[in-house]
Design an enzyme around this catalytic site. Structure first.
Site, PDB file in Angstrom:
ATOM      1  N   GLU A   1      -8.144   0.727  -2.813  1.00  0.00           N
ATOM      2  CA  GLU A   1      -9.472   0.927  -1.930  1.00  0.00           C
ATOM      3  C   GLU A   1     -10.279   2.075  -1.690  1.00  0.00           C
ATOM      4  OE1 GLU A   1      -7.780   1.639   1.787  1.00  0.00           O
ATOM      5  OE2 GLU A   1      -6.067  -0.193   1.849  1.00  0.00           O
TER       6      GLU A   1
ATOM      7  N   THR B   1      -7.546   3.626   8.125  1.00  0.00           N
ATOM      8  CA  THR B   1      -9.512   3.461   8.211  1.00  0.00           C
ATOM      9  C   THR B   1      -8.951   2.839   9.419  1.00  0.00           C
ATOM     10  OG1 THR B   1      -8.813   2.566   5.660  1.00  0.00           O
ATOM     11  CG2 THR B   1     -10.517   1.739   6.755  1.00  0.00           C
TER      12      THR B   1
ATOM     13  N   ASN C   1       0.453  -0.858  -0.166  1.00  0.00           N
ATOM     14  CA  ASN C   1       0.068  -0.113   0.261  1.00  0.00           C
ATOM     15  C   ASN C   1       0.887   1.324   0.211  1.00  0.00           C
ATOM     16  OD1 ASN C   1      -1.418   2.566   1.149  1.00  0.00           O
ATOM     17  ND2 ASN C   1      -2.739   0.687   1.412  1.00  0.00           N
TER      18      ASN C   1
ATOM     19  N   HIS D   1      -5.541   3.573  -1.560  1.00  0.00           N
ATOM     20  CA  HIS D   1      -6.802   4.190  -1.468  1.00  0.00           C
ATOM     21  C   HIS D   1      -7.078   5.874  -1.699  1.00  0.00           C
ATOM     22  CE1 HIS D   1      -9.693   5.015   1.710  1.00  0.00           C
ATOM     23  NE2 HIS D   1      -9.912   4.594   1.576  1.00  0.00           N
TER      24      HIS D   1
ATOM     25  N   HIS E   1      -3.701  -4.409   8.002  1.00  0.00           N
ATOM     26  CA  HIS E   1      -3.970  -3.016   8.453  1.00  0.00           C
ATOM     27  C   HIS E   1      -2.848  -2.976  10.049  1.00  0.00           C
ATOM     28  CE1 HIS E   1      -5.162   0.385  10.346  1.00  0.00           C
ATOM     29  NE2 HIS E   1      -6.279   0.767   8.968  1.00  0.00           N
TER      30      HIS E   1
ATOM     31  N   ARG F   1      -6.582  12.931   0.416  1.00  0.00           N
ATOM     32  CA  ARG F   1      -5.974  13.488   1.387  1.00  0.00           C
ATOM     33  C   ARG F   1      -4.625  13.344   1.178  1.00  0.00           C
ATOM     34  NH1 ARG F   1      -7.078  10.270   6.741  1.00  0.00           N
ATOM     35  NH2 ARG F   1      -8.852  11.292   6.117  1.00  0.00           N
TER      36      ARG F   1
ATOM     37  N   GLU G   1     -10.721  -8.894   2.803  1.00  0.00           N
ATOM     38  CA  GLU G   1      -9.973  -9.007   3.565  1.00  0.00           C
ATOM     39  C   GLU G   1     -10.280  -8.458   5.592  1.00  0.00           C
ATOM     40  OE1 GLU G   1      -7.456  -6.042   2.190  1.00  0.00           O
ATOM     41  OE2 GLU G   1      -6.472  -5.169   4.222  1.00  0.00           O
TER      42      GLU G   1
ATOM     43  N   HIS H   1       1.285   6.563   1.882  1.00  0.00           N
ATOM     44  CA  HIS H   1       1.547   7.400   2.466  1.00  0.00           C
ATOM     45  C   HIS H   1       3.434   7.855   1.812  1.00  0.00           C
ATOM     46  CE1 HIS H   1      -1.137   7.127   5.541  1.00  0.00           C
ATOM     47  NE2 HIS H   1      -0.412   5.824   5.776  1.00  0.00           N
TER      48      HIS H   1
ATOM     49  N   ARG I   1      -8.744   8.321  -1.504  1.00  0.00           N
ATOM     50  CA  ARG I   1     -10.391   9.039  -0.190  1.00  0.00           C
ATOM     51  C   ARG I   1     -11.197  10.025  -1.129  1.00  0.00           C
ATOM     52  NH1 ARG I   1      -8.454   6.919   5.220  1.00  0.00           N
ATOM     53  NH2 ARG I   1     -10.507   8.523   5.427  1.00  0.00           N
TER      54      ARG I   1
HETATM   55  N1  PXP Z   1      -6.016  -2.705   4.483  1.00  0.00           N
HETATM   56  C1  PXP Z   1      -6.702  -1.599   4.260  1.00  0.00           C
HETATM   57  C2  PXP Z   1      -8.000  -1.973   4.033  1.00  0.00           C
HETATM   58  C3  PXP Z   1      -6.269  -0.203   4.574  1.00  0.00           C
HETATM   59  O1  PXP Z   1      -7.171   0.421   4.468  1.00  0.00           O
HETATM   60  C4  PXP Z   1      -5.242   0.271   4.859  1.00  0.00           C
HETATM   61  C5  PXP Z   1      -4.933   1.094   5.353  1.00  0.00           C
HETATM   62  O2  PXP Z   1      -5.244   1.724   4.108  1.00  0.00           O
HETATM   63  C6  PXP Z   1      -4.153  -1.233   4.929  1.00  0.00           C
HETATM   64  C7  PXP Z   1      -4.414  -2.388   4.649  1.00  0.00           C
HETATM   65  C8  PXP Z   1      -2.947  -0.929   5.413  1.00  0.00           C
HETATM   66  O3  PXP Z   1      -2.493  -0.902   6.879  1.00  0.00           O
HETATM   67  P1  PXP Z   1      -1.186  -0.228   7.055  1.00  0.00           P
HETATM   68  O4  PXP Z   1      -0.949   0.628   6.275  1.00  0.00           O
HETATM   69  O5  PXP Z   1      -1.332   0.217   8.624  1.00  0.00           O
HETATM   70  O6  PXP Z   1      -0.516  -1.669   6.635  1.00  0.00           O
END
Ligand code: PXP
Length: 242
Positions: free
Chosen positions: A70, A101, A7, A43, A191, A49, A151, A10, A45
């Site tokens: 996402e 999330t 992901n 994601h 997550h 952001r 998930e 960031h 959003r």
């Molecule tokens: N899975 C989902 C559905 C999420 O919303 C997120 C955060 O965007 C992640 C995984 C990844 O989480 P993390 O950034 O804590 O690894």
């Protein structure tokens, strides 16, 4: 064998901190692919952001592995997914004030809308996964609305400190895996997963895809994103045994 989707939200968070054009999530995606990632997750959003429409468009053109979008079920976002056609969408709840999330999607309470979104995505050849707590009601609702995957939310496991709580969370995830598999759903997880807590989750057989973001991007500041992704892939390969 479980696989990793990185992901890269960031990377875009750093760019948006100055509203400039670097670092580019498109570059990050290429680096993750070169590290051997199975997929790239972003994601989009509603408040944009971090990831922006332009990112999703360019990633669709450039990502050769799986592109997992996402998103929440708000109509303008659903329309974007239909147009962009990622390989997979993961449906999440979204609150504007949250840092990330927070809970899982309430599939059972939103079955009508969920079924409609699933139908529209399938029409475009897009797989649908729902981000849920590992409980029966949400899994059943995901299966009944035609989703392809779920998930399982690993946030509670990631936040647990006492050994007893950690074990309870791992059991809940294993239960969710079993119940989802019985309902013919592919099982993903994500997550809050980090280099330190991935081992015990990776050992749960049948979790086939991990979505991991913050921890990898944090490490990438020091070692580079290709190495950070490769190190996580190495851990997943080491501990996931099926
Ligand atoms: N899975 C989902 C559905 C999420 O919303 C997120 C955060 O965007 C992640 C995984 C990844 O989480 P993390 O950034 O804590 O690894």
């Amino acid at each position: 064998m479980a696989v990793l989707n990185v992901n890269i939200d960031h990377v875009a968070t750093v760019r948006q901190a100055r509203l400039t054009n670097e670092p580019d999530p498109v570059w990050a995606a290429a680096e993750c692919e070169l590290a051997g990632a199975n997929g790239i997750t972003v994601h989009l959003r509603q408040d944009r952001r971090h990831i922006c429409d332009r990112d999703v468009r360019l990633l669709r053109e450039t990502v050769a592995c799986k592109l997992n979008l996402e998103m929440c079920m708000a109509e303008p976002i659903v329309k974007i997914a239909e147009k962009i056609r990622p390989d997979q969408i993961t449906l999440v709840p979204e609150r504007r004030q949250e840092l990330t999330t927070e809970g899982g999607l309430e599939c059972a309470k939103n079955k009508k809308r969920l079924a409609e979104v699933v139908k529209r995505m399938h029409k475009k050849g897009i797989l649908v996964s729902t981000f849920i707590r590992p409980d029966k009601e949400q899994i059943k609702a995901s299966a009944e609305t035609g989703c392809d995957a779920v998930e399982l939310h690993t946030g509670k496991y990631a936040n647990a400190r006492a050994q007893r709580t950690i074990e309870r969370c791992l059991n809940e995830l294993a239960f969710g895996r079993d119940f989802a598999a019985e309902n013919k759903l592919v099982v993903h997880a994500g997550h809050g997963l980090t280099y330190r807590n991935i081992a015990d989750v990776a050992k749960i057989k049948g979790l086939c895809e991990f979505n991991i973001g913050h921890s990898i991007i944090a490490r990438s500041i020091f070692v580079g994103i290709r190495q950070a992704a490769a190190e996580m892939i190495e851990l997943i390969n080491r501990y996931s045994t099926d």
